[in-house]
Design a protein around this motif. Sequence first.
Motif, PDB file in Angstrom:
ATOM      1  N   ARG A  47       0.837  -1.206   0.000  1.00 51.57           N
ATOM      2  CA  ARG A  47       0.000   0.000   0.000  1.00 51.57           C
ATOM      3  C   ARG A  47       0.871   1.256   0.000  1.00 51.57           C
ATOM      4  O   ARG A  47       0.609   2.211  -0.709  1.00 51.57           O
ATOM      5  CB  ARG A  47      -0.909  -0.009   1.232  1.00 51.57           C
ATOM      6  CG  ARG A  47      -1.746   1.227   1.348  1.00 51.57           C
ATOM      7  CD  ARG A  47      -2.704   1.133   2.542  1.00 51.57           C
ATOM      8  NE  ARG A  47      -3.306   2.435   2.706  1.00 51.57           N
ATOM      9  CZ  ARG A  47      -2.923   3.322   3.606  1.00 51.57           C
ATOM     10  NH1 ARG A  47      -1.950   3.054   4.439  1.00 51.57           N
ATOM     11  NH2 ARG A  47      -3.510   4.496   3.680  1.00 51.57           N
ATOM     12  N   PHE A  48       1.943   1.252   0.792  1.00 48.77           N
ATOM     13  CA  PHE A  48       2.798   2.428   0.853  1.00 48.77           C
ATOM     14  C   PHE A  48       3.720   2.534  -0.353  1.00 48.77           C
ATOM     15  O   PHE A  48       3.984   3.631  -0.835  1.00 48.77           O
ATOM     16  CB  PHE A  48       3.597   2.460   2.159  1.00 48.77           C
ATOM     17  CG  PHE A  48       2.811   3.072   3.267  1.00 48.77           C
ATOM     18  CD1 PHE A  48       2.712   4.453   3.378  1.00 48.77           C
ATOM     19  CD2 PHE A  48       2.134   2.281   4.167  1.00 48.77           C
ATOM     20  CE1 PHE A  48       1.961   5.026   4.382  1.00 48.77           C
ATOM     21  CE2 PHE A  48       1.372   2.852   5.177  1.00 48.77           C
ATOM     22  CZ  PHE A  48       1.290   4.226   5.284  1.00 48.77           C
ATOM     23  N   LYS A  49       4.204   1.405  -0.846  1.00 48.17           N
ATOM     24  CA  LYS A  49       5.072   1.449  -2.023  1.00 48.17           C
ATOM     25  C   LYS A  49       4.318   1.962  -3.247  1.00 48.17           C
ATOM     26  O   LYS A  49       4.912   2.564  -4.139  1.00 48.17           O
ATOM     27  CB  LYS A  49       5.651   0.071  -2.309  1.00 48.17           C
ATOM     28  CG  LYS A  49       6.715  -0.350  -1.324  1.00 48.17           C
ATOM     29  CD  LYS A  49       7.211  -1.751  -1.650  1.00 48.17           C
ATOM     30  CE  LYS A  49       8.187  -2.247  -0.613  1.00 48.17           C
ATOM     31  NZ  LYS A  49       8.576  -3.642  -0.838  1.00 48.17           N
ATOM     32  N   ASN A  50       3.022   1.717  -3.303  1.00 47.11           N
ATOM     33  CA  ASN A  50       2.213   2.109  -4.453  1.00 47.11           C
ATOM     34  C   ASN A  50       1.276   3.276  -4.157  1.00 47.11           C
ATOM     35  O   ASN A  50       0.276   3.465  -4.841  1.00 47.11           O
ATOM     36  CB  ASN A  50       1.418   0.896  -4.950  1.00 47.11           C
ATOM     37  CG  ASN A  50       2.332  -0.173  -5.464  1.00 47.11           C
ATOM     38  OD1 ASN A  50       3.159   0.066  -6.326  1.00 47.11           O
ATOM     39  ND2 ASN A  50       2.223  -1.371  -4.900  1.00 47.11           N
ATOM     40  N   ARG A  51       1.613   4.055  -3.162  1.00 47.89           N
ATOM     41  CA  ARG A  51       0.771   5.191  -2.802  1.00 47.89           C
ATOM     42  C   ARG A  51       0.837   6.260  -3.890  1.00 47.89           C
ATOM     43  O   ARG A  51       1.765   6.288  -4.695  1.00 47.89           O
ATOM     44  CB  ARG A  51       1.185   5.751  -1.449  1.00 47.89           C
ATOM     45  CG  ARG A  51       2.576   6.287  -1.403  1.00 47.89           C
ATOM     46  CD  ARG A  51       3.035   6.536   0.036  1.00 47.89           C
ATOM     47  NE  ARG A  51       4.468   6.633   0.095  1.00 47.89           N
ATOM     48  CZ  ARG A  51       5.163   7.688  -0.294  1.00 47.89           C
ATOM     49  NH1 ARG A  51       4.541   8.750  -0.726  1.00 47.89           N
ATOM     50  NH2 ARG A  51       6.474   7.684  -0.247  1.00 47.89           N
ATOM     51  N   ALA A  52      -0.106   7.154  -3.862  1.00 46.78           N
ATOM     52  CA  ALA A  52      -0.204   8.189  -4.897  1.00 46.78           C
ATOM     53  C   ALA A  52       0.915   9.214  -4.805  1.00 46.78           C
ATOM     54  O   ALA A  52       1.214   9.896  -5.779  1.00 46.78           O
ATOM     55  CB  ALA A  52      -1.564   8.883  -4.791  1.00 46.78           C
ATOM     56  N   ALA A  88      -6.162  10.092   0.498  1.00 45.18           N
ATOM     57  CA  ALA A  88      -5.181   9.049   0.812  1.00 45.18           C
ATOM     58  C   ALA A  88      -5.643   8.146   1.943  1.00 45.18           C
ATOM     59  O   ALA A  88      -5.235   6.992   2.026  1.00 45.18           O
ATOM     60  CB  ALA A  88      -3.838   9.687   1.163  1.00 45.18           C
ATOM     61  N   HIS A  89      -6.488   8.673   2.827  1.00 45.25           N
ATOM     62  CA  HIS A  89      -6.916   7.926   4.008  1.00 45.25           C
ATOM     63  C   HIS A  89      -8.409   7.582   3.999  1.00 45.25           C
ATOM     64  O   HIS A  89      -8.959   7.217   5.030  1.00 45.25           O
ATOM     65  CB  HIS A  89      -6.584   8.732   5.270  1.00 45.25           C
ATOM     66  CG  HIS A  89      -5.126   8.926   5.481  1.00 45.25           C
ATOM     67  ND1 HIS A  89      -4.432   9.958   4.908  1.00 45.25           N
ATOM     68  CD2 HIS A  89      -4.226   8.210   6.184  1.00 45.25           C
ATOM     69  CE1 HIS A  89      -3.160   9.874   5.257  1.00 45.25           C
ATOM     70  NE2 HIS A  89      -3.004   8.818   6.022  1.00 45.25           N
TER      71      HIS A  89
END
Length: 166
Positions: free
Chosen positions: A83-88, A136-137
């Motif tokens: 999720r964090f590696k592919n965040r916007a 994002a959240h």
Amino acid sequence: MNVYMTKGTTDYLSKLQANASESIWLMQNEDGALAYYEGDNNPFQEPLTYEVVDHVNELKQEGYVVLNNIPVTDEGRPIFEDRFKNRAGAIEDTPGFQAIRILRPTGGDQTYVVFTQWKDELSFLDWKESQAFQKAHRNNGPQSKEKPSYIAGPSYLTKYHMSSTQ
């Protein structure tokens, strides 16, 4: 890259920082101080140890640091990291943003740390009120009633001001 952190009094950690051969970042809040080191050689006696999953930008000597401590289940670690590696990446475009580190715990503790550094506290507060933060959240942020299954418990924030004694 590894990250090592330890807590203590400002006086003690300042002495440790002054005697170190490598850069140790010192941060302070009303409860004490936190020493932070990025590298391969642990400079502390009893550190919290992490591996860097993702990072953006170099740390600065001045700023406001927010550590979002997120307990993650063993099974959920790959999902959380993905999720964090592919965040916007919306946070990087936020005024006042300086750096981010996604830190995977290496010890028995399963609490990840999302380390963000900001120009000042107002920059962080503006980010929290922004539409980019809400987007994002939206499915698993602080306002979500139902947490994702990979979350092992409530998250919590710790906040610090960088010490310029380095």
